[in-house]
Scaffold this motif. Sequence first.
Motif, PDB file in Angstrom:
ATOM      1  N   VAL A  62       1.751   4.376  -2.378  1.00 35.24           N
ATOM      2  CA  VAL A  62       1.792   3.225  -3.271  1.00 35.24           C
ATOM      3  C   VAL A  62       2.095   2.023  -2.383  1.00 35.24           C
ATOM      4  CG1 VAL A  62       2.887   2.130  -5.242  1.00 35.24           C
ATOM      5  CG2 VAL A  62       2.617   4.622  -5.199  1.00 35.24           C
ATOM      6  N   ALA A  63       1.080   1.218  -2.102  1.00 38.21           N
ATOM      7  CA  ALA A  63       1.246   0.155  -1.112  1.00 38.21           C
ATOM      8  C   ALA A  63       0.560  -1.121  -1.554  1.00 38.21           C
ATOM      9  CB  ALA A  63       0.682   0.606   0.239  1.00 38.21           C
ATOM     10  N   ASP A  64       1.278  -2.204  -1.424  1.00 44.71           N
ATOM     11  CA  ASP A  64       0.732  -3.541  -1.653  1.00 44.71           C
ATOM     12  C   ASP A  64       0.519  -4.173  -0.289  1.00 44.71           C
ATOM     13  OD1 ASP A  64       0.053  -6.092  -2.335  1.00 44.71           O
ATOM     14  OD2 ASP A  64       1.893  -6.552  -3.434  1.00 44.71           O
ATOM     15  N   GLY A  65      -0.689  -3.993   0.265  1.00 42.30           N
ATOM     16  CA  GLY A  65      -0.967  -4.482   1.611  1.00 42.30           C
ATOM     17  C   GLY A  65      -0.893  -5.981   1.754  1.00 42.30           C
ATOM     18  N   GLY A  66      -0.997  -6.712   0.649  1.00 41.27           N
ATOM     19  CA  GLY A  66      -0.902  -8.163   0.729  1.00 41.27           C
ATOM     20  C   GLY A  66       0.449  -8.642   1.223  1.00 41.27           C
ATOM     21  N   LEU A  67       1.472  -7.786   1.131  1.00 36.33           N
ATOM     22  CA  LEU A  67       2.805  -8.169   1.610  1.00 36.33           C
ATOM     23  C   LEU A  67       2.871  -8.244   3.129  1.00 36.33           C
ATOM     24  CD1 LEU A  67       4.956  -5.946  -0.777  1.00 36.33           C
ATOM     25  CD2 LEU A  67       4.639  -8.420  -0.919  1.00 36.33           C
TER      26      LEU A  67
ATOM     27  N   ARG B 228       5.815  10.798   1.128  1.00 38.10           N
ATOM     28  CA  ARG B 228       5.669   9.672   0.185  1.00 38.10           C
ATOM     29  C   ARG B 228       5.793   8.372   0.965  1.00 38.10           C
ATOM     30  NH1 ARG B 228       9.434  13.058  -3.016  1.00 38.10           N
ATOM     31  NH2 ARG B 228      11.147  11.789  -2.168  1.00 38.10           N
ATOM     32  N   LEU B 229       4.827   7.486   0.769  1.00 37.15           N
ATOM     33  CA  LEU B 229       4.847   6.180   1.421  1.00 37.15           C
ATOM     34  C   LEU B 229       4.813   5.092   0.358  1.00 37.15           C
ATOM     35  CD1 LEU B 229       4.640   4.286   3.908  1.00 37.15           C
ATOM     36  CD2 LEU B 229       2.156   4.535   3.756  1.00 37.15           C
ATOM     37  N   ALA B 230       5.730   4.148   0.487  1.00 33.24           N
ATOM     38  CA  ALA B 230       5.785   3.033  -0.466  1.00 33.24           C
ATOM     39  C   ALA B 230       5.929   1.728   0.310  1.00 33.24           C
ATOM     40  CB  ALA B 230       6.946   3.206  -1.433  1.00 33.24           C
ATOM     41  N   LEU B 231       5.142   0.742  -0.088  1.00 33.55           N
ATOM     42  CA  LEU B 231       5.206  -0.613   0.477  1.00 33.55           C
ATOM     43  C   LEU B 231       5.276  -1.581  -0.694  1.00 33.55           C
ATOM     44  CD1 LEU B 231       4.904  -2.882   2.581  1.00 33.55           C
ATOM     45  CD2 LEU B 231       2.434  -2.465   2.551  1.00 33.55           C
ATOM     46  N   TYR B 232       6.425  -2.233  -0.855  1.00 32.03           N
ATOM     47  CA  TYR B 232       6.609  -3.090  -2.021  1.00 32.03           C
ATOM     48  C   TYR B 232       7.592  -4.209  -1.700  1.00 32.03           C
ATOM     49  CZ  TYR B 232      10.793  -0.143  -2.510  1.00 32.03           C
ATOM     50  OH  TYR B 232      11.971   0.526  -2.290  1.00 32.03           O
ATOM     51  N   ALA B 233       7.652  -5.187  -2.581  1.00 35.95           N
ATOM     52  CA  ALA B 233       8.566  -6.320  -2.427  1.00 35.95           C
ATOM     53  C   ALA B 233       9.857  -6.039  -3.170  1.00 35.95           C
ATOM     54  CB  ALA B 233       7.926  -7.597  -2.948  1.00 35.95           C
ATOM     55  N   SER B 234      10.963  -6.422  -2.554  1.00 31.22           N
ATOM     56  CA  SER B 234      12.278  -6.290  -3.176  1.00 31.22           C
ATOM     57  C   SER B 234      13.044  -7.578  -2.906  1.00 31.22           C
ATOM     58  CB  SER B 234      13.027  -5.081  -2.604  1.00 31.22           C
ATOM     59  OG  SER B 234      14.319  -4.974  -3.174  1.00 31.22           O
ATOM     60  N   GLY B 235      13.045  -8.456  -3.900  1.00 30.92           N
ATOM     61  CA  GLY B 235      13.669  -9.763  -3.701  1.00 30.92           C
ATOM     62  C   GLY B 235      12.893 -10.563  -2.671  1.00 30.92           C
ATOM     63  N   GLN B 236      13.590 -11.026  -1.656  1.00 36.48           N
ATOM     64  CA  GLN B 236      12.971 -11.802  -0.591  1.00 36.48           C
ATOM     65  C   GLN B 236      12.629 -10.939   0.621  1.00 36.48           C
ATOM     66  OE1 GLN B 236      12.090 -15.063  -0.899  1.00 36.48           O
ATOM     67  NE2 GLN B 236      12.773 -14.804  -3.024  1.00 36.48           N
ATOM     68  N   PHE B 237      12.426  -9.661   0.366  1.00 35.22           N
ATOM     69  CA  PHE B 237      12.161  -8.738   1.461  1.00 35.22           C
ATOM     70  C   PHE B 237      10.926  -7.895   1.172  1.00 35.22           C
ATOM     71  CE2 PHE B 237      16.673  -9.623   1.714  1.00 35.22           C
ATOM     72  CZ  PHE B 237      16.892  -9.798   3.071  1.00 35.22           C
TER      73      PHE B 237
ATOM     74  N   ARG C  98       9.017   2.201   2.945  1.00 34.35           N
ATOM     75  CA  ARG C  98       9.794   3.439   2.897  1.00 34.35           C
ATOM     76  C   ARG C  98       8.850   4.632   3.042  1.00 34.35           C
ATOM     77  NH1 ARG C  98      14.776   4.758   1.108  1.00 34.35           N
ATOM     78  NH2 ARG C  98      15.071   2.700   0.172  1.00 34.35           N
ATOM     79  N   LEU C  99       9.132   5.472   4.018  1.00 34.86           N
ATOM     80  CA  LEU C  99       8.356   6.691   4.229  1.00 34.86           C
ATOM     81  C   LEU C  99       9.308   7.878   4.209  1.00 34.86           C
ATOM     82  CD1 LEU C  99       5.742   8.182   4.917  1.00 34.86           C
ATOM     83  CD2 LEU C  99       6.210   7.747   7.341  1.00 34.86           C
ATOM     84  N   GLU C 100       9.032   8.824   3.339  1.00 38.39           N
ATOM     85  CA  GLU C 100       9.866  10.013   3.200  1.00 38.39           C
ATOM     86  C   GLU C 100       9.002  11.246   3.423  1.00 38.39           C
ATOM     87  OE1 GLU C 100      13.088   8.490  -0.127  1.00 38.39           O
ATOM     88  OE2 GLU C 100      11.159   9.288  -0.802  1.00 38.39           O
ATOM     89  N   ASN C 101       9.556  12.215   4.104  1.00 35.62           N
ATOM     90  CA  ASN C 101       8.833  13.468   4.311  1.00 35.62           C
ATOM     91  C   ASN C 101       9.809  14.639   4.383  1.00 35.62           C
ATOM     92  OD1 ASN C 101       9.112  12.161   7.272  1.00 35.62           O
ATOM     93  ND2 ASN C 101       9.206  14.386   7.442  1.00 35.62           N
ATOM     94  N   TYR C 102       9.331  15.776   3.980  1.00 37.88           N
ATOM     95  CA  TYR C 102      10.136  16.999   4.041  1.00 37.88           C
ATOM     96  C   TYR C 102      10.169  17.495   5.487  1.00 37.88           C
ATOM     97  CZ  TYR C 102      12.109  21.412   2.363  1.00 37.88           C
ATOM     98  OH  TYR C 102      12.938  22.481   2.108  1.00 37.88           O
TER      99      TYR C 102
END
Length: 449
Positions: free
Chosen positions: A322-327, A363-372, A376-380
């Motif tokens: 789940v990634a927002d590459g525009g960030l 699991r890979l996530a790329l998202y905005a959190s406030g001004q950041f 986050r990449l998680e793997n077993y």
Amino acid sequence: MSTQILNALPDIPRLYTAISEWGACVVYLFAIRRRVPLVRTGVCLLLGLITLIGVQYWAGTLPLAFWIFSMCLAVAVMYALIVLASGVSILSSLYLVVRAFVLAELVASLHWQLDSFLRPKNGSTFAPASIGLLMLIYGASGCIAWLAERRNFADVHLPPPQRSVFISLVIAVVTFAMSNLSFVSTNTPFSGRLGVEVFYIRTLVDLCGFAVLFAQQEQLRQNQANAELASIDARLDSQHREYLRSKENLDAMARISHDLKHQITALRMQVDPELKSQDFEQLEQSLQRYGSQQHTGNPVLDVVLSTKERICVQEGITISVVADGGLLDGMSPMDVSTLFGNALDNAIEALKQVESKEKRLARLALYASGQFTLIRLENYYMNSLDWRSDGELKTTKRDEGLHGYGVKSIRHIAHKYGGEVSISAQDHWFSLCVLLPMKEGTLSLVNCE
């Protein structure tokens, strides 16, 4: 040969020598990253001080012929103190003790030279003024040495190369021999004949020896830093070349997939659908899989994710994205490919070690959190993690000289954009988090070095 020194100064009190040796050990124990609890270090220092004082007073009862033996015994106690109080390797402790010994010789000689010059002829060496001078010289010298060596050892990984340990040992032996030559014989071109002159030579030679050892450590630190930067740069370049090759392959695959879809449509019109329908459906699904690409809003990230997803399919790894590459606007293409390429390569490498296909999850996530911008990449993972003393993970590959820079490369890129990297592991889930600050909704460089 004559060994008589005119107007010889009294010998340095044994107590002062022991304190100088102990203080030098303290300097280096707190200049490096110790691997034992502080309580253990404190207990070892207390016992070490008592032992050094005992050894010095016992050595004072021995004949002069045992002078070298008593010095070696004192160095052995210093070595044992550093080993037990720091927890570093035997080779690292040897590297530290030769430096501590030269520092101890320098501080003891400097103090005694000043004390003999300032103290009245009949004054006691244990008078309040002499004790105050002792505390001033020992304390100031120890603090200056600690400040200098703390910087020198801050970013250097112990143990040092064996060649560096050998060179430091030779420097220490030569320094000790030259600084004490006048006590053996005054009839040499490098000896002094007057008491003050002898101590002046001793102090100067010890200072030169300490300066050479300091320069050696500075050079070692520079060499290690340059090696790490060269490895990171090589990995950056490799990731960028991989991205360019992947982009070409994906573009070619997409064109082939597009053309074959039209060919399949034409074939369907020419053959009996009842006989060939199932085979054509399977072929179309296969082409769809290889012709699909990620569409995150960042073309570089799309190529990296599409390439790594194909590897995951081959290795039986299930990855959700789940990634927002525009960030990532504002981050250079090379940094994007290197950051995500390294992170995903590390995750895939770990997941290959997981025997159960059902647990090969990432699991890979790329998202905005406030001004950041948050990545986050998680793997077993299955195997236990080996952490180094500096907080970095040790590589699982055999050649540590060529591997182990993946996380360092990620951290290097994050710092370029004013960000930070955090790593955690819990319940067999490894988590890599990259936090990048945004200015006016975009990323920007804060450190171009």
